[in-house]
Design a protein around this motif. Sequence first.
Motif, short mmCIF file in Angstrom:
data_model
loop_
_atom_site.label_atom_id
_atom_site.label_comp_id
_atom_site.label_asym_id
_atom_site.label_seq_id
_atom_site.Cartn_x
_atom_site.Cartn_y
_atom_site.Cartn_z
N ALA A 148 -19.44 -23.65 -50.11
CA ALA A 148 -19.65 -23.18 -48.54
C ALA A 148 -20.14 -21.68 -48.94
CB ALA A 148 -18.35 -22.74 -47.80
N THR A 149 -20.89 -20.88 -48.21
CA THR A 149 -21.31 -19.82 -48.06
C THR A 149 -20.09 -18.85 -47.74
OG1 THR A 149 -23.69 -20.00 -47.43
CG2 THR A 149 -22.61 -18.00 -46.97
N THR A 150 -19.68 -18.02 -48.59
CA THR A 150 -18.26 -17.21 -48.60
C THR A 150 -18.46 -15.71 -48.67
OG1 THR A 150 -17.29 -19.21 -49.53
CG2 THR A 150 -16.12 -17.01 -49.45
N LEU A 151 -17.87 -14.98 -47.72
CA LEU A 151 -17.80 -13.60 -48.08
C LEU A 151 -16.26 -13.27 -48.26
CD1 LEU A 151 -20.30 -13.68 -46.42
CD2 LEU A 151 -19.80 -11.70 -45.18
N PHE A 152 -15.94 -12.52 -49.10
CA PHE A 152 -14.70 -12.51 -49.75
C PHE A 152 -14.25 -11.14 -50.07
CE2 PHE A 152 -11.01 -12.73 -52.27
CZ PHE A 152 -10.49 -14.16 -52.20
N SER A 153 -13.46 -10.38 -49.35
CA SER A 153 -13.38 -8.90 -49.65
C SER A 153 -11.96 -8.69 -50.51
CB SER A 153 -13.22 -7.95 -48.33
OG SER A 153 -12.06 -8.32 -47.78
#
Length: 209
Positions: A148-153
């Motif tokens: 999946a397209t993921t943004l992970f901070s």
Amino acid sequence: YNDSDIDVVNWFHPIVKNLVNNYINNDIKINFDNNIMLITGPNMAGKSTYMRQFVITVIMSQIGCFVPAEKAKLKIFDQIFTRIGASDDLAQGQSTFMVEMSETAQALSNATENSLVVFDELGRGTSTYDGVALAQSILEFISEKVKATTLFSTHYHELVDLEGSIPTLKNVHVKAIEENGELKFYHKVLEGGVEKSYGIAVAKIAELP
């Protein structure tokens, strides 16, 4: 719209921009080959705003609404999964960390390669080594299985090195500079990772005695 690449230019949060002075617009670029964005940088620099801004933009776009950007090329997402903030469910016997893990498990079990996943600082509620291990394994699982397209901070800067071992992961950071003991936030997201979160400087801003 297209099937893979995301390219949003001169882009802003439609609510926050109207509430703060000197709001800084940003860009976001994600492609199929690098669909996991690992975001580092200090607290207060704008990581969470950046991620929530993207979720809002996707929702606005897919309902046919105005998109807060100069230009936006997006893909169609089938679902959005988020784990942002810290909450518990004491009445059901679930700690903050248990709720975090449950919501993460739901996302990893149900997301597809056409989904959007947004994880904000996973692994904070346990020991450092456990947290780093969980965060790394989740990133590897997303890359290998979920896609999946993921943004992970994260504040686990050890994870920055994963750009060399997880082929779909790309490092970005929110720029900040410490000068003469003072922390200056630029609120600009740039390529590459950072090795500091400036926690002591942020505590100083909060007037911690």
